[in-house]
Design an enzyme around this catalytic site. Structure first.
Site, PDB file in Angstrom:
ATOM      1  N   THR A  97       0.822  -1.208   0.000  1.00 19.68           N
ATOM      2  CA  THR A  97       0.000   0.000   0.000  1.00 19.68           C
ATOM      3  C   THR A  97       0.858   1.262   0.000  1.00 19.68           C
ATOM      4  O   THR A  97       1.990   1.244   0.510  1.00 19.68           O
ATOM      5  CB  THR A  97      -0.906   0.004   1.255  1.00 19.68           C
ATOM      6  OG1 THR A  97      -1.515   1.285   1.393  1.00 19.68           O
ATOM      7  CG2 THR A  97      -0.123  -0.286   2.528  1.00 19.68           C
ATOM      8  N   ASP A  98       0.300   2.344  -0.518  1.00 27.74           N
ATOM      9  CA  ASP A  98       1.020   3.625  -0.471  1.00 27.74           C
ATOM     10  C   ASP A  98       1.188   4.134   0.964  1.00 27.74           C
ATOM     11  O   ASP A  98       2.002   5.014   1.233  1.00 27.74           O
ATOM     12  CB  ASP A  98       0.334   4.683  -1.347  1.00 27.74           C
ATOM     13  CG  ASP A  98      -1.109   4.980  -0.946  1.00 27.74           C
ATOM     14  OD1 ASP A  98      -1.619   4.359   0.007  1.00 27.74           O
ATOM     15  OD2 ASP A  98      -1.732   5.848  -1.610  1.00 27.74           O
ATOM     16  N   GLU A  99       0.396   3.557   1.895  1.00 24.78           N
ATOM     17  CA  GLU A  99       0.470   4.044   3.276  1.00 24.78           C
ATOM     18  C   GLU A  99       1.820   3.769   3.920  1.00 24.78           C
ATOM     19  O   GLU A  99       2.139   4.341   4.955  1.00 24.78           O
ATOM     20  CB  GLU A  99      -0.645   3.429   4.123  1.00 24.78           C
ATOM     21  CG  GLU A  99      -2.012   3.864   3.636  1.00 24.78           C
ATOM     22  CD  GLU A  99      -3.143   3.637   4.635  1.00 24.78           C
ATOM     23  OE1 GLU A  99      -2.885   3.493   5.829  1.00 24.78           O
ATOM     24  OE2 GLU A  99      -4.291   3.616   4.170  1.00 24.78           O
ATOM     25  N   TYR A 132      -1.592  -0.361  11.228  1.00 25.10           N
ATOM     26  CA  TYR A 132      -1.830  -1.022   9.932  1.00 25.10           C
ATOM     27  C   TYR A 132      -0.663  -0.776   8.982  1.00 25.10           C
ATOM     28  O   TYR A 132      -0.056  -1.715   8.453  1.00 25.10           O
ATOM     29  CB  TYR A 132      -3.141  -0.520   9.297  1.00 25.10           C
ATOM     30  CG  TYR A 132      -3.228  -0.830   7.817  1.00 25.10           C
ATOM     31  CD1 TYR A 132      -3.397  -2.136   7.362  1.00 25.10           C
ATOM     32  CD2 TYR A 132      -3.110   0.183   6.853  1.00 25.10           C
ATOM     33  CE1 TYR A 132      -3.446  -2.430   5.998  1.00 25.10           C
ATOM     34  CE2 TYR A 132      -3.156  -0.102   5.499  1.00 25.10           C
ATOM     35  CZ  TYR A 132      -3.323  -1.407   5.073  1.00 25.10           C
ATOM     36  OH  TYR A 132      -3.364  -1.693   3.731  1.00 25.10           O
ATOM     37  N   LYS A 191       2.190  -3.382   7.363  1.00 28.13           N
ATOM     38  CA  LYS A 191       2.390  -3.578   5.915  1.00 28.13           C
ATOM     39  C   LYS A 191       3.846  -3.254   5.548  1.00 28.13           C
ATOM     40  O   LYS A 191       4.460  -3.922   4.709  1.00 28.13           O
ATOM     41  CB  LYS A 191       1.432  -2.692   5.103  1.00 28.13           C
ATOM     42  CG  LYS A 191      -0.035  -3.060   5.214  1.00 28.13           C
ATOM     43  CD  LYS A 191      -0.376  -4.432   4.617  1.00 28.13           C
ATOM     44  CE  LYS A 191      -0.298  -4.468   3.114  1.00 28.13           C
ATOM     45  NZ  LYS A 191      -0.757  -5.790   2.583  1.00 28.13           N
TER      46      LYS A 191
END
Ligand code: NAD
Ligand code: TDX
Length: 340
Positions: free
Chosen positions: A126-128, A154, A158
């Site tokens: 994810t870009d997060e 979260y 990741k």
């Protein structure tokens, strides 16, 4: 002919990916591994259940024995790991399961890949993992070399998984790739997430809970475009590489909510501003130059069309989401939004 294991295929993006992949590659065999947590729905896979090239296997990706037995039986050529705990708000309430599934589960799947002949492995990230960007610097974007700098349990889980995937390549020579995508939207999106939550609440004439002032920005991509990107990376991506996937489609949360209200002919008085998310990331914005130049990928669905298609899907598939929000989800909703 390839046999691929797709984990998390009863969820939003994994489910869309399985539908897409089986029609794009009718000669390949797809095995879905999913634990069927609160976020997994077999009804999402109903359209492919009778396909002879599809098999569903209820299994936890942390279950080493079960995963190894499946590899022994199926001898897969590739694994695409979508399975994850995926909701930021839940990770703030209870981080532990995020570490378990997102990190230990990733390691377990990669260990099985190593044990059965260095199986090709793709990690859906994810870009997060890049943290956030300031609202007043629209010139800044995440590239593949932006440092990892996470905000929530979260995104940290990741990022931990991504580092492990890269370590498995360097240490064991596992043939891996990683994709880091921006916010997806489309059919089968679990109604705890912004867009489906606002559609469902609008249709039920319930308040629309906007965190803070609704000024946070997300970069929205239609889910099928993400599926096509993963398919390309799996077949043509360079081993060991990270590819950012995003649509250059930045929107403020409040503008998305208003758009949904207008599409559904409802009133803006439904908007309720509620206490902000802890550690709330301000802005995500992907620079997709690498995947565009190397693999020719670009987002095909414009947001104006994608959001209309998505709303239409929720109108035509009420049973799918009404069943979800009528069960345990009620307790979740009360806990998250009851006193907010
Ligand atoms: P989701 O929550 O809708 O689905 C997750 C699926 O994984 C569910 O079917 C669930 O049952 C399954 N699962 C959870 N724990 C498991 C376990 N231990 N073993 C086996 N299966 C398990 O998630 P999503 O939105 O479809 O996201 C899929 C992947 O894409 C995730 O890895 C997520 O981090 C990533 N991602 C999501 C977005 C987005 O906008 N939704 C954007 C970028 C990346
Ligand atoms: O009720 C809400 N009100 C609200 O204002 C909800 C659920 C969200 N929001 C805001 C928070 C975010 O700024 O909307 C934005 C989007 O929220 P989510 O749908 O929870 O997505 P986000 O936190 O951006 O994370 C998503 O994109 C990246 C996915 O859930 C992740 O799995 C993915 O990695």
């Amino acid at each position: 002919m390839m046999t691929i294991i797709v984990t998390g295929g009863a969820g939003f993006i994994g489910g869309n990916f399985i539908h897409y992949y089986l029609s794009a590659h009718p000669e390949d065999r797809v095995i879905c591994v999913d634990k069927l947590t609160y976020a997994g729905n077999l009804s999402t896979l109903a359209p492919v259940m009778d396909n002879p090239n599809f098999r569903f296997c209820k299994l936890d990706i942390c279950d080493r024995e079960g995963v190894f037995a499946l590899f022994e039986e199926e001898k897969p050529d590739a694994v695409i790991n979508f399975a994850a705990e995926s909701h930021v708000d839940r990770s703030i309430e209870n981080p532990e399961i995020f570490l378990q599934t997102n990190i230990i589960g990733t390691a377990t799947m990669m260990d099985a890949c190593r044990a059965f002949g260095n199986v090709r492995y793709h990690q859906v990230s994810t870009d997060e993992v890049y943290g956030d960007l300031p609202l007043d610097r629209p010139d800044l974007f995440f590239t593949e070399t932006t440092p990892i700098h996470t905000s929530s349990p979260y995104s940290s889980s990741k990022a931990g998984a991504d580092l492990l995937v890269q370590a498995y390549q360097r240490t064991y020579g596992l043939p891996i790739t990683i994709s880091r995508c921006s916010n997806n939207y489309g059919p089968y999106h679990f109604p705890e997430k912004l867009i489906p939550l606002m559609i469902a609440n609008c249709l039920n004439n319930k308040p629309l809970p906007v965190y803070g002032e609704g000024l946070n920005v997300r970069d929205w991509l239609y889910v099928e475009d993400h599926c096509k990107a993963i398919d390309l990376i799996l077949h043509k991506g360079r081993i060991g590489e990270v590819y950012n996937v995003g649509g250059h489609n930045e929107m403020r949360n409040i503008d998305i909510v208003k758009l949904i209200i207008h599409e559904l002919g409802k009133d803006e008085s439904l908007i309720t501003y509620v206490t902000d998310r802890k550690g709330h990331d301000l802005r995500y914005a992907i620079d997709p130059t690498k995947i565009h130049e190397e693999l020719g990928w670009f987002p095909e669905t414009k947001f104006q069309d994608g959001i209309k298609k998505t709303i239409k899907w929720y109108l035509e598939n009420r049973q799918w989401w009404e069943e979800i929000i009528s069960g345990e989800y009620q307790n979740y909703y009360e806990k998250m939004y009851g006193n907010r």
